[in-house]
Motif scaffolding. Sequence first.
Motif, PDB file in Angstrom:
ATOM      1  N   GLN A  60      -2.146  -0.858  -4.713  1.00  0.00           N
ATOM      2  CA  GLN A  60      -3.384  -0.827  -4.922  1.00  0.00           C
ATOM      3  C   GLN A  60      -4.042  -2.064  -5.217  1.00  0.00           C
ATOM      4  N   PHE A  61      -3.156  -3.036  -5.928  1.00  0.00           N
ATOM      5  CA  PHE A  61      -3.722  -3.917  -6.657  1.00  0.00           C
ATOM      6  C   PHE A  61      -3.869  -4.852  -5.538  1.00  0.00           C
ATOM      7  N   ILE A  62      -3.087  -5.172  -4.345  1.00  0.00           N
ATOM      8  CA  ILE A  62      -3.016  -5.862  -3.420  1.00  0.00           C
ATOM      9  C   ILE A  62      -4.155  -5.723  -2.543  1.00  0.00           C
ATOM     10  N   LYS A  86      12.197 -12.148   7.216  1.00  0.00           N
ATOM     11  CA  LYS A  86      13.133 -12.250   5.691  1.00  0.00           C
ATOM     12  C   LYS A  86      12.884 -13.580   5.087  1.00  0.00           C
ATOM     13  N   GLY A  87      12.488 -14.758   5.590  1.00  0.00           N
ATOM     14  CA  GLY A  87      12.170 -16.224   4.957  1.00  0.00           C
ATOM     15  C   GLY A  87      10.687 -15.861   4.164  1.00  0.00           C
ATOM     16  N   ARG A  88       9.698 -15.243   4.844  1.00  0.00           N
ATOM     17  CA  ARG A  88       8.459 -15.149   4.580  1.00  0.00           C
ATOM     18  C   ARG A  88       8.458 -14.095   3.384  1.00  0.00           C
ATOM     19  N   LEU A  89       9.111 -13.105   3.606  1.00  0.00           N
ATOM     20  CA  LEU A  89       9.146 -12.048   2.430  1.00  0.00           C
ATOM     21  C   LEU A  89       9.834 -12.658   1.402  1.00  0.00           C
ATOM     22  N   LYS A  90      10.867 -13.477   1.305  1.00  0.00           N
ATOM     23  CA  LYS A  90      11.445 -14.011   0.129  1.00  0.00           C
ATOM     24  C   LYS A  90      10.438 -14.858  -0.601  1.00  0.00           C
ATOM     25  N   LEU A 121      -5.471  -8.966  -0.786  1.00  0.00           N
ATOM     26  CA  LEU A 121      -4.189  -9.798  -0.609  1.00  0.00           C
ATOM     27  C   LEU A 121      -3.397  -9.340   0.362  1.00  0.00           C
ATOM     28  N   GLN A 122      -3.813  -8.582   1.381  1.00  0.00           N
ATOM     29  CA  GLN A 122      -3.056  -8.309   2.560  1.00  0.00           C
ATOM     30  C   GLN A 122      -2.850  -9.293   3.355  1.00  0.00           C
ATOM     31  N   THR A 123      -3.514 -10.320   3.715  1.00  0.00           N
ATOM     32  CA  THR A 123      -3.325 -11.634   4.658  1.00  0.00           C
ATOM     33  C   THR A 123      -2.352 -12.510   3.836  1.00  0.00           C
ATOM     34  N   THR A 124      -2.463 -12.446   2.379  1.00  0.00           N
ATOM     35  CA  THR A 124      -1.922 -13.413   1.529  1.00  0.00           C
ATOM     36  C   THR A 124      -0.228 -13.005   1.337  1.00  0.00           C
ATOM     37  N   PHE A 125      -0.004 -11.963   1.488  1.00  0.00           N
ATOM     38  CA  PHE A 125       1.151 -11.216   1.304  1.00  0.00           C
ATOM     39  C   PHE A 125       1.336 -10.290   2.545  1.00  0.00           C
ATOM     40  N   PRO A 126       1.427 -10.577   3.788  1.00  0.00           N
ATOM     41  CA  PRO A 126       1.525  -9.787   4.787  1.00  0.00           C
ATOM     42  C   PRO A 126       2.669  -8.934   4.752  1.00  0.00           C
ATOM     43  N   GLU A 127       4.051  -9.707   4.522  1.00  0.00           N
ATOM     44  CA  GLU A 127       5.477  -8.856   4.384  1.00  0.00           C
ATOM     45  C   GLU A 127       5.519  -7.984   3.418  1.00  0.00           C
ATOM     46  N   THR A 128       5.226  -8.455   2.279  1.00  0.00           N
ATOM     47  CA  THR A 128       5.337  -7.541   1.011  1.00  0.00           C
ATOM     48  C   THR A 128       4.240  -6.282   1.416  1.00  0.00           C
ATOM     49  N   TYR A 129       3.006  -6.432   1.841  1.00  0.00           N
ATOM     50  CA  TYR A 129       2.178  -5.253   2.278  1.00  0.00           C
ATOM     51  C   TYR A 129       2.700  -4.385   3.216  1.00  0.00           C
TER      52      TYR A 129
END
Length: 195
Positions: A98-100, A71-75, A105-113
Amino acid sequence: MKLRENIHINRTVAAKEICDDITNQVKERFCFISHYSVVSLLEAPKFQEYEKKFSTQILDQTTDVYSMLQKGRLKAELGVIYRRSDFRNMTGAISLLQFIIENNLQTTFPETYKLLKIIVTIPMTTAEAERCFSTLKRVKTFLRSTMSEDRLSALATLSIEKRMTNDIPKINQNVIDLFASKKDRRVDLIYKNWT
């Protein structure tokens, strides 16, 4: 007279039982739809609104449904996405995913990914399924009844995803060239530009 009253009372009791049963079945059948609220977290038109006031209620619902998300990381990740102007141009979850991927950017935004992969795989609504079947009716007509399953599937996908295929540059020319190169034909199908 008493017989009519008994019949009326029996019908009323039966109707109430049927309505209660239908209500319970509807609640059971649609109790899973809480996971659809997650989609609103990643709607680009709402990014400016969420940048000013983050929707913690939707985030709580999301992490309750998908417990594998932090939760915290996703926020924190969503906060960055909401502030960045390059993310605001996205038209939906697929383009954001697709942009990620394209920008690694998969490692930059892992939770969003993870969340985007979940959203992209959420089952279709019934309207989309009905649209697919009506597309199949248009593609497979009486005159095309001997079409193989692979070809039918490919043509249906092209018809259903026509907006995506229209964005591919020179798709018509590439398809014609590929078709012409498959085997010898009586007609020369190679596209020639006489200008």
